[in-house]
Design an enzyme around this catalytic site. Structure first.
Site, short mmCIF file in Angstrom:
data_model
loop_
_atom_site.label_atom_id
_atom_site.label_comp_id
_atom_site.label_asym_id
_atom_site.label_seq_id
_atom_site.Cartn_x
_atom_site.Cartn_y
_atom_site.Cartn_z
N HIS A 20 34.93 58.91 -26.18
CA HIS A 20 33.97 59.56 -25.27
C HIS A 20 33.19 58.50 -24.50
O HIS A 20 33.31 57.31 -24.78
CB HIS A 20 33.06 60.53 -26.04
CG HIS A 20 32.11 59.89 -27.01
ND1 HIS A 20 32.52 59.12 -28.07
CD2 HIS A 20 30.76 59.92 -27.09
CE1 HIS A 20 31.47 58.72 -28.76
NE2 HIS A 20 30.38 59.19 -28.17
N HIS B 262 29.95 57.79 -24.04
CA HIS B 262 28.66 57.20 -24.39
C HIS B 262 28.79 55.68 -24.36
O HIS B 262 29.82 55.12 -24.74
CB HIS B 262 28.20 57.67 -25.77
CG HIS B 262 27.49 59.00 -25.74
ND1 HIS B 262 27.47 59.87 -26.80
CD2 HIS B 262 26.75 59.59 -24.74
CE1 HIS B 262 26.76 60.96 -26.46
NE2 HIS B 262 26.33 60.81 -25.23
N ASP C 205 27.79 53.22 -26.09
CA ASP C 205 28.17 52.42 -27.27
C ASP C 205 29.66 52.46 -27.56
O ASP C 205 30.15 51.79 -28.47
CB ASP C 205 27.35 52.82 -28.52
CG ASP C 205 27.48 54.29 -28.91
OD1 ASP C 205 27.54 55.15 -28.00
OD2 ASP C 205 27.52 54.58 -30.13
N HIS C 206 30.41 53.22 -26.73
CA HIS C 206 31.86 53.28 -26.91
C HIS C 206 32.64 52.71 -25.72
O HIS C 206 33.84 52.53 -25.81
CB HIS C 206 32.30 54.73 -27.18
CG HIS C 206 31.69 55.28 -28.44
ND1 HIS C 206 32.40 55.42 -29.62
CD2 HIS C 206 30.42 55.68 -28.72
CE1 HIS C 206 31.60 55.89 -30.56
NE2 HIS C 206 30.39 56.05 -30.04
N HIS D 21 30.31 67.17 -29.58
CA HIS D 21 29.33 66.10 -29.41
C HIS D 21 28.50 66.45 -28.18
O HIS D 21 28.78 67.43 -27.51
CB HIS D 21 30.11 64.78 -29.25
CG HIS D 21 29.26 63.55 -29.41
ND1 HIS D 21 28.36 63.40 -30.44
CD2 HIS D 21 29.18 62.41 -28.68
CE1 HIS D 21 27.78 62.21 -30.33
NE2 HIS D 21 28.25 61.59 -29.27
N ASP E 137 32.61 60.48 -31.96
CA ASP E 137 31.36 61.06 -32.49
C ASP E 137 31.47 62.58 -32.47
O ASP E 137 31.95 63.17 -31.50
CB ASP E 137 30.17 60.63 -31.61
CG ASP E 137 29.91 59.13 -31.67
OD1 ASP E 137 30.65 58.42 -32.35
OD2 ASP E 137 28.94 58.69 -31.01
N HIS F 226 30.42 53.98 -37.73
CA HIS F 226 29.34 54.47 -36.87
C HIS F 226 28.10 54.75 -37.73
O HIS F 226 27.54 55.84 -37.72
CB HIS F 226 29.82 55.73 -36.12
CG HIS F 226 29.06 56.03 -34.85
ND1 HIS F 226 27.91 56.78 -34.84
CD2 HIS F 226 29.29 55.69 -33.57
CE1 HIS F 226 27.48 56.91 -33.58
NE2 HIS F 226 28.30 56.23 -32.79
ZN LIG Z 1 28.35 56.56 -30.68
ZN LIG Z 2 28.29 59.49 -28.85
#
Ligand SMILES: [Zn+2]
Ligand SMILES: [Zn+2]
Length: 307
Positions: A63, A65, A67-68, A140, A211, A269
């Site tokens: 996804h 976001h 942090d990915h 998510h 996530d 995570h």
């Molecule tokens: Zn994340």
């Molecule tokens: Zn996420």
């Protein structure tokens, strides 16, 4: 097949845990590496491993976001400098194409290799003679996918000793025997190829999920896999918070593993609020539901052997 967890933290980088990325080493199977997510500084993490960016063949983004995906443009650029010339395919939710193209264009990053960006939907997203990868939409805050990677069964080995006993020496005929079917030998004897081939070796299966809060799709994607990689941002006492933030708890992830009848579960995570002994507590509460569970740490490696 070997997994290396390059980042096992949630949301923001921490000293102990970088943000999400997992490498699947397929050196023996196809001479390449697949990457799942590419959080910020993934390429820095890679520097501490034997992974070669030019060998990365596919990147699966769960996804969008930060942090990915914040490590993706940098890694793509470096791959060019490190003599990457082969095609790289990136899979991810709608928006991944624009993100990559805009980042590369505005930073005047010119890649010396072709890239293909596939915006995915539920279902099979890749298949060749070795693997089938399918994706499924989880739950998510934004569209988040889980990936199910299934290695196709390998044909059993030729039982050479048995053939030699019959006086059939190695040669092109072995190929024919291995292919199965009836074969007539020089002396007129008929043999059945399948009688000389061992049982198929079953392929390995794994699921790497993005996530998500606890949901049915996760169980479906993980159905009877050898290994499930699942997020566990929160501990069991924060079930309500996890639900509100569309994340999972240790026990939630363990329930997915249990219901999906997986063989092993790795949690990742992990929120930076959990340190030291907290991790043992997280592990214990997951074990109460599903015993074969591990909590990954950065650079944790896991070998997946064929049975
Ligand atoms: Zn994340
Ligand atoms: Zn996420």
């Amino acid at each position: 097949m070997e997994l290396t967890f390059l980042g096992t933290g949630a949301g923001v980088p921490a000293k102990e845990r970088n943000v999400s990325a997992i490498a699947l080493d397929l050196a023996q199977e196809r001479g390449t590496t697949w990457l799942f997510d590419c959080g910020e500084a993934t390429q820095h993490q890679i520097l501490h491993t034997a992974i070669k960016p030019r060998k990365i063949e596919k990147i699966f983004i769960t996804h969008l976001h930060g942090d990915h995906i914040f490590g993706l443009p940098g890694l793509l650029g470096s791959r060019s400098f490190q003599d990457g010339t082969s095609l790289l395919t990136i899979y991810g939710p709608r928006g991944i194409k624009e993100y990559v193209e805009v980042s590369l264009r505005i930073s005047a990053t010119h890649l010396k290799y072709p890239i293909e960006i596939v915006e995915i939907e539920d279902g099979v997203i890749f298949e060749d003679r070795q693997f089938i990868v399918s994706a499924g939409k989880l739950e998510h805050g934004i569209t988040s996918y889980g990936y199910r990677i299934v290695e196709k069964d390998l044909k059993g080995a030729l039982e050479v000793d048995k053939l030699k006993k019959l006086g059939i020496s190695p040669g092109p005929i072995y190929q024919k025997i291995k292919a199965g079917g009836e074969i007539v030998l020089e002396d007129g004897t008929k043999i059945n190829g399948t009688d000389f081939v061992g049982p198929d070796k079953s392929g390995r299966k794994l699921a790497i999920l993005g996530d998500t809060r606890f949901n049915q799709k996760a169980i479906e994607l993980a159905g009877e896999v050898d290994l499930l990689v699942h997020e566990a941002t929160f501990g069991k006492e924060d079930e309500a918070i996890a639900y509100d933030y569309f994340h999972s708890t240790t026990t939630g992830a363990a329930w997915v593993a249990k219901e999906a009848k997986v063989k092993a579960l790795v949690l990742t995570h992990i929120s930076s609020r959990y340190q030291g002994n907290d991790i043992d507590a997280l592990l214990e509460e997951a074990q109460e539901v599903f015993s074969n569970v591990t909590i990954a740490h950065d650079f944790y490696k896991l070998q997946m052997n064929r049975k």
